[in-house]
Design a protein around this motif. Structure first.
Motif, PDB file in Angstrom:
ATOM      1  N   ASN A  89      -7.494  53.334  -0.442  1.00 32.23           N
ATOM      2  CA  ASN A  89      -6.706  52.353  -1.092  1.00 32.23           C
ATOM      3  C   ASN A  89      -7.418  51.083  -0.983  1.00 32.23           C
ATOM      4  N   ASP A  90      -8.496  50.817  -2.027  1.00 30.00           N
ATOM      5  CA  ASP A  90      -9.193  49.514  -1.820  1.00 30.00           C
ATOM      6  C   ASP A  90      -8.697  48.235  -1.907  1.00 30.00           C
ATOM      7  N   GLU A  91      -7.514  48.519  -2.749  1.00 31.85           N
ATOM      8  CA  GLU A  91      -6.788  47.137  -2.793  1.00 31.85           C
ATOM      9  C   GLU A  91      -6.162  46.683  -1.307  1.00 31.85           C
ATOM     10  N   GLY A  92      -5.789  47.611  -0.543  1.00 32.74           N
ATOM     11  CA  GLY A  92      -5.386  47.229   0.777  1.00 32.74           C
ATOM     12  C   GLY A  92      -6.189  46.923   1.634  1.00 32.74           C
ATOM     13  N   ALA A  93      -7.537  47.508   1.494  1.00 31.31           N
ATOM     14  CA  ALA A  93      -8.692  47.233   2.349  1.00 31.31           C
ATOM     15  C   ALA A  93      -9.262  45.858   1.863  1.00 31.31           C
ATOM     16  N   MET A  94      -9.342  45.395   0.692  1.00 30.20           N
ATOM     17  CA  MET A  94      -9.903  44.428   0.242  1.00 30.20           C
ATOM     18  C   MET A  94      -8.850  43.081   0.666  1.00 30.20           C
ATOM     19  N   LYS A  95      -7.466  43.404   0.799  1.00 34.83           N
ATOM     20  CA  LYS A  95      -6.536  42.406   1.265  1.00 34.83           C
ATOM     21  C   LYS A  95      -7.032  42.001   2.571  1.00 34.83           C
ATOM     22  N   ILE A  96      -7.150  43.027   3.491  1.00 35.65           N
ATOM     23  CA  ILE A  96      -7.673  42.756   4.798  1.00 35.65           C
ATOM     24  C   ILE A  96      -8.836  42.058   5.155  1.00 35.65           C
ATOM     25  N   TRP A  97      -9.766  42.334   4.069  1.00 37.28           N
ATOM     26  CA  TRP A  97     -11.285  41.767   4.043  1.00 37.28           C
ATOM     27  C   TRP A  97     -11.062  40.620   3.777  1.00 37.28           C
ATOM     28  N   LYS A  98     -10.148  40.016   2.850  1.00 43.64           N
ATOM     29  CA  LYS A  98      -9.778  38.543   2.374  1.00 43.64           C
ATOM     30  C   LYS A  98      -9.353  37.830   3.683  1.00 43.64           C
ATOM     31  N   GLU A  99      -8.142  38.643   4.343  1.00 46.69           N
ATOM     32  CA  GLU A  99      -7.611  37.747   5.496  1.00 46.69           C
ATOM     33  C   GLU A  99      -8.792  37.517   6.592  1.00 46.69           C
TER      34      GLU A  99
END
Length: 121
Positions: A89-99
């Protein structure tokens, strides 16, 4: 943003990382990375609580620098996970990376404010 808001936000950040690592494949290399990211991610929230108990500006700066190091280290391990494509889930991981990047910006801003105040004394 209040200290209480950031306490909640840093705890949620840690929990988000813990949820991701539960989904990673089980291999020698992932176990090493999992061990590292769990330590750094959970340290973000734990050390931020210590920041909130700082008794002086100098103590605040010292403790906040630890928080900043831990969030940066967490981002590093998350980048490894993403580049190795261990998490579907790249989208989920990217959301966490953004946070993580947003938290970094908040912490850097706080440090600049306090350091400016210390330099004016």
């Amino acid at each position: 943003m209040t200290n209480e808001d950031l306490k909640v936000r840093t705890k949620q950040y840690s929990i988000s990382i813990l949820k991701i690592i539960e989904l990673l494949p089980n291999s020698i290399s992932t176990r090493v990375i999992i061990n590292q990211i769990v330590k750094s991610a959970t340290s973000v929230g734990a050390n931020y609580r210590a920041v909130c108990r700082a008794r002086s500006d100098k103590e605040f700066v010292s403790k906040m620098n630890i928080v900043l190091e831990e969030v940066d280290e967490t981002l590093f391990w998350l980048e490894i996970i993403l580049e190795m494509k261990w998490f579907d889930n790249d989208e989920g991981a990217m959301k966490i990376w953004k946070e993580g990047n947003e938290l970094t910006a908040i912490f850097v801003s706080s440090l600049k404010t306090i350091n400016n105040r210390l330099n004016q004394k």
